[in-house]
Design an enzyme around this catalytic site. Structure first.
Site, PDB file in Angstrom:
ATOM      1  N   ASN A   9      37.322  46.035  40.276  1.00  0.00           N
ATOM      2  CA  ASN A   9      37.341  46.363  38.849  1.00  0.00           C
ATOM      3  C   ASN A   9      38.643  47.131  38.602  1.00  0.00           C
ATOM      4  O   ASN A   9      38.728  48.310  38.909  1.00  0.00           O
ATOM      5  CB  ASN A   9      36.120  47.217  38.485  1.00  0.00           C
ATOM      6  CG  ASN A   9      36.163  47.673  37.034  1.00  0.00           C
ATOM      7  OD1 ASN A   9      37.005  47.228  36.255  1.00  0.00           O
ATOM      8  ND2 ASN A   9      35.252  48.569  36.670  1.00  0.00           N
ATOM      9  N   TRP A  10      39.613  46.417  38.057  1.00  0.00           N
ATOM     10  CA  TRP A  10      40.916  47.059  37.847  1.00  0.00           C
ATOM     11  C   TRP A  10      40.911  48.037  36.680  1.00  0.00           C
ATOM     12  O   TRP A  10      41.878  48.771  36.481  1.00  0.00           O
ATOM     13  CB  TRP A  10      41.988  45.992  37.587  1.00  0.00           C
ATOM     14  CG  TRP A  10      42.435  45.256  38.802  1.00  0.00           C
ATOM     15  CD1 TRP A  10      42.040  45.469  40.100  1.00  0.00           C
ATOM     16  CD2 TRP A  10      43.389  44.180  38.851  1.00  0.00           C
ATOM     17  NE1 TRP A  10      42.683  44.601  40.935  1.00  0.00           N
ATOM     18  CE2 TRP A  10      43.522  43.802  40.202  1.00  0.00           C
ATOM     19  CE3 TRP A  10      44.135  43.507  37.889  1.00  0.00           C
ATOM     20  CZ2 TRP A  10      44.371  42.776  40.601  1.00  0.00           C
ATOM     21  CZ3 TRP A  10      44.983  42.488  38.291  1.00  0.00           C
ATOM     22  CH2 TRP A  10      45.100  42.131  39.640  1.00  0.00           C
ATOM     23  N   LYS A  11      39.853  47.993  35.876  1.00  0.00           N
ATOM     24  CA  LYS A  11      39.800  48.853  34.675  1.00  0.00           C
ATOM     25  C   LYS A  11      41.066  48.600  33.844  1.00  0.00           C
ATOM     26  O   LYS A  11      41.546  47.474  33.819  1.00  0.00           O
ATOM     27  CB  LYS A  11      39.607  50.324  35.068  1.00  0.00           C
ATOM     28  CG  LYS A  11      38.402  50.469  36.022  1.00  0.00           C
ATOM     29  CD  LYS A  11      37.958  51.881  36.250  1.00  0.00           C
ATOM     30  CE  LYS A  11      36.758  51.889  37.201  1.00  0.00           C
ATOM     31  NZ  LYS A  11      36.199  53.214  37.409  1.00  0.00           N
ATOM     32  N   HIS A  96      29.066  48.901  32.329  1.00  0.00           N
ATOM     33  CA  HIS A  96      29.751  49.927  33.122  1.00  0.00           C
ATOM     34  C   HIS A  96      29.632  51.275  32.405  1.00  0.00           C
ATOM     35  O   HIS A  96      29.700  51.343  31.183  1.00  0.00           O
ATOM     36  CB  HIS A  96      31.218  49.548  33.314  1.00  0.00           C
ATOM     37  CG  HIS A  96      31.896  50.371  34.357  1.00  0.00           C
ATOM     38  ND1 HIS A  96      32.321  51.655  34.120  1.00  0.00           N
ATOM     39  CD2 HIS A  96      32.178  50.107  35.652  1.00  0.00           C
ATOM     40  CE1 HIS A  96      32.845  52.137  35.236  1.00  0.00           C
ATOM     41  NE2 HIS A  96      32.770  51.227  36.179  1.00  0.00           N
ATOM     42  N   GLU A  98      31.657  53.568  31.967  1.00  0.00           N
ATOM     43  CA  GLU A  98      32.799  53.901  31.086  1.00  0.00           C
ATOM     44  C   GLU A  98      32.649  53.237  29.729  1.00  0.00           C
ATOM     45  O   GLU A  98      33.103  53.777  28.721  1.00  0.00           O
ATOM     46  CB  GLU A  98      34.117  53.498  31.783  1.00  0.00           C
ATOM     47  CG  GLU A  98      34.438  54.458  32.917  1.00  0.00           C
ATOM     48  CD  GLU A  98      35.261  53.866  34.034  1.00  0.00           C
ATOM     49  OE1 GLU A  98      35.855  52.783  33.854  1.00  0.00           O
ATOM     50  OE2 GLU A  98      35.301  54.482  35.119  1.00  0.00           O
ATOM     51  N   GLU A 168      26.012  52.304  40.664  1.00  0.00           N
ATOM     52  CA  GLU A 168      27.219  53.136  40.567  1.00  0.00           C
ATOM     53  C   GLU A 168      26.840  54.508  40.025  1.00  0.00           C
ATOM     54  O   GLU A 168      26.796  54.704  38.804  1.00  0.00           O
ATOM     55  CB  GLU A 168      28.227  52.508  39.591  1.00  0.00           C
ATOM     56  CG  GLU A 168      28.864  51.232  40.047  1.00  0.00           C
ATOM     57  CD  GLU A 168      30.288  51.090  39.506  1.00  0.00           C
ATOM     58  OE1 GLU A 168      31.166  50.766  40.298  1.00  0.00           O
ATOM     59  OE2 GLU A 168      30.524  51.316  38.310  1.00  0.00           O
ATOM     60  N   GLY A 174      35.390  57.474  40.547  1.00  0.00           N
ATOM     61  CA  GLY A 174      36.716  58.053  40.388  1.00  0.00           C
ATOM     62  C   GLY A 174      36.817  59.507  40.823  1.00  0.00           C
ATOM     63  O   GLY A 174      37.790  60.186  40.495  1.00  0.00           O
ATOM     64  N   SER A 213      33.896  55.473  44.333  1.00  0.00           N
ATOM     65  CA  SER A 213      34.771  56.038  45.357  1.00  0.00           C
ATOM     66  C   SER A 213      34.694  55.302  46.701  1.00  0.00           C
ATOM     67  O   SER A 213      34.741  55.925  47.766  1.00  0.00           O
ATOM     68  CB  SER A 213      34.492  57.535  45.530  1.00  0.00           C
ATOM     69  OG  SER A 213      34.831  58.223  44.333  1.00  0.00           O
ATOM     70  N   GLY A 234      36.797  50.347  42.266  1.00  0.00           N
ATOM     71  CA  GLY A 234      37.742  50.697  41.214  1.00  0.00           C
ATOM     72  C   GLY A 234      39.105  51.021  41.801  1.00  0.00           C
ATOM     73  O   GLY A 234      39.866  50.127  42.184  1.00  0.00           O
ATOM     74  N   GLY A 235      39.425  52.316  41.897  1.00  0.00           N
ATOM     75  CA  GLY A 235      40.748  52.778  42.315  1.00  0.00           C
ATOM     76  C   GLY A 235      41.320  52.080  43.542  1.00  0.00           C
ATOM     77  O   GLY A 235      42.480  51.625  43.520  1.00  0.00           O
TER      78      GLY A 235
HETATM   79  P1  13P Z   1      36.179  54.062  41.783  1.00  0.00           P
HETATM   80  O1  13P Z   1      36.109  53.087  42.962  1.00  0.00           O
HETATM   81  O2  13P Z   1      37.570  54.319  41.324  1.00  0.00           O
HETATM   82  O3  13P Z   1      35.359  55.278  42.030  1.00  0.00           O
HETATM   83  O4  13P Z   1      35.481  53.299  40.548  1.00  0.00           O
HETATM   84  C1  13P Z   1      34.248  52.725  40.736  1.00  0.00           C
HETATM   85  C2  13P Z   1      33.942  51.876  39.572  1.00  0.00           C
HETATM   86  O5  13P Z   1      33.728  52.374  38.471  1.00  0.00           O
HETATM   87  C3  13P Z   1      33.940  50.428  39.759  1.00  0.00           C
HETATM   88  O6  13P Z   1      33.386  49.775  38.671  1.00  0.00           O
END
Ligand code: 13P
Length: 253
Positions: A9-11, A96, A98, A168, A174, A213, A234-235
């Site tokens: 998930n590149w956001k 998600h 977010e 999640e 994050g 994470s 994510g990251g």
């Molecule tokens: P991180 O891996 O950056 O914690 O993000 C997780 C996430 O929200 C994936 O959708």
């Protein structure tokens, strides 16, 4: 036997040229043929076509991070599921935290999106998770149970099998502070138990991922965890080297 699924998930990261370089790099880091895990990258809308082209001829798939659940019309700034399908998206992330937090998405909207995605043959990856205060109050399972029931209420049992659930925890996203593999295994078990009746007992095929994470350093534990079928990253997914290392951890499960 469920095939592991590893999703990036590149956001809101990566321009189209950056995405193009990433795809080339990732292809160089992973074997030419799929060995075990299914691999999906979900870029921003503006890089979907680039990632589709960058993965052409490989087993790597492109997905999306969101869509609007109307078929077409006067919805300025929105993107429909048919538009994603036309770009060969096979998965879409839904619900998600977010989106719930920054864009006010309700369980009602999320439930609608899940239904529309399934109807169009795109697999929704439904995110569920608790906040730290809910966890400290011992409400984790209750919160997740409610999220599952409200977001999946429009689906018939056979449709439910097509959904991927991503656990999640919000406090792990994050923050660099992941859940433990034991937590993830326990929640994966709980999710299957909660959906058992709704799915007429057919929960074996349903995949449950862990997200929050995830890094190359902690992924081995999640890959070994019972009932955890992959990761939503994510990251760490923004670095092709790290993402490839995470994918490889599932090759040996
Ligand atoms: P991180 O891996 O950056 O914690 O993000 C997780 C996430 O929200 C994936 O959708």
């Amino acid at each position: 036997m469920r095939q592991p699924l590893v999703v990036a998930n590149w956001k809101m990261n990566m321009t189209s040229p950056e995405a193009s370089a990433y795809c080339q790099s990732l292809r160089g880091l992973l074997p030419d043929e799929a060995t075990r895990a299914e691999v999906v990258v979900c870029p921003p809308f503006t890089a979907i076509e680039t990632v589709r082209a960058g993965f052409a001829g490989s087993y790597l798939r492109v997905g999306a991070q969101n869509f609007y659940p109307a078929s077409k019309g006067a919805y300025t700034g929105e993107v429909s599921i048919a538009m994603l399908k036309a770009l060969d998206c096979s998965y879409v992330i839904v619900g998600h935290s977010e989106r719930r937090l920054h864009f006010g998405e309700t369980a009602e909207t999320i439930g609608n999106k899940v239904k529309v995605a399934v109807e169009h043959g795109i697999t929704p990856i439904l995110c569920v998770g608790e906040t730290m205060s809910e966890r400290s109050l011992g409400l984790t399972e209750k919160v997740i149970g409610q999220q599952l029931l409200t977001c999946l209420k429009h689906l018939r049992p056979a449709e439910l099998e097509k959904v991927v659930i991503a656990y999640e925890p919000l406090w792990a996203i994050g923050t660099g502070k992941s859940a433990t593999a034991e937590d993830a295994a326990q929640l994966a078990k709980y999710i299957r138990e909660k959906l058992y009746r709704l799915m007429n007992g057919n929960t074996d095929a349903m995949r449950v991922l862990y997200g929050g994470s995830v890094t190359p350093n902690n992924i081995a534990d999640f890959a070994r965890a019972d009932g955890v079928d992959g990761a939503l990253v994510g990251g760490a997914s923004l670095d092709p080297g790290k993402f490839a290392a995470i994918v490889r951890a599932f090759e040996v499960k």
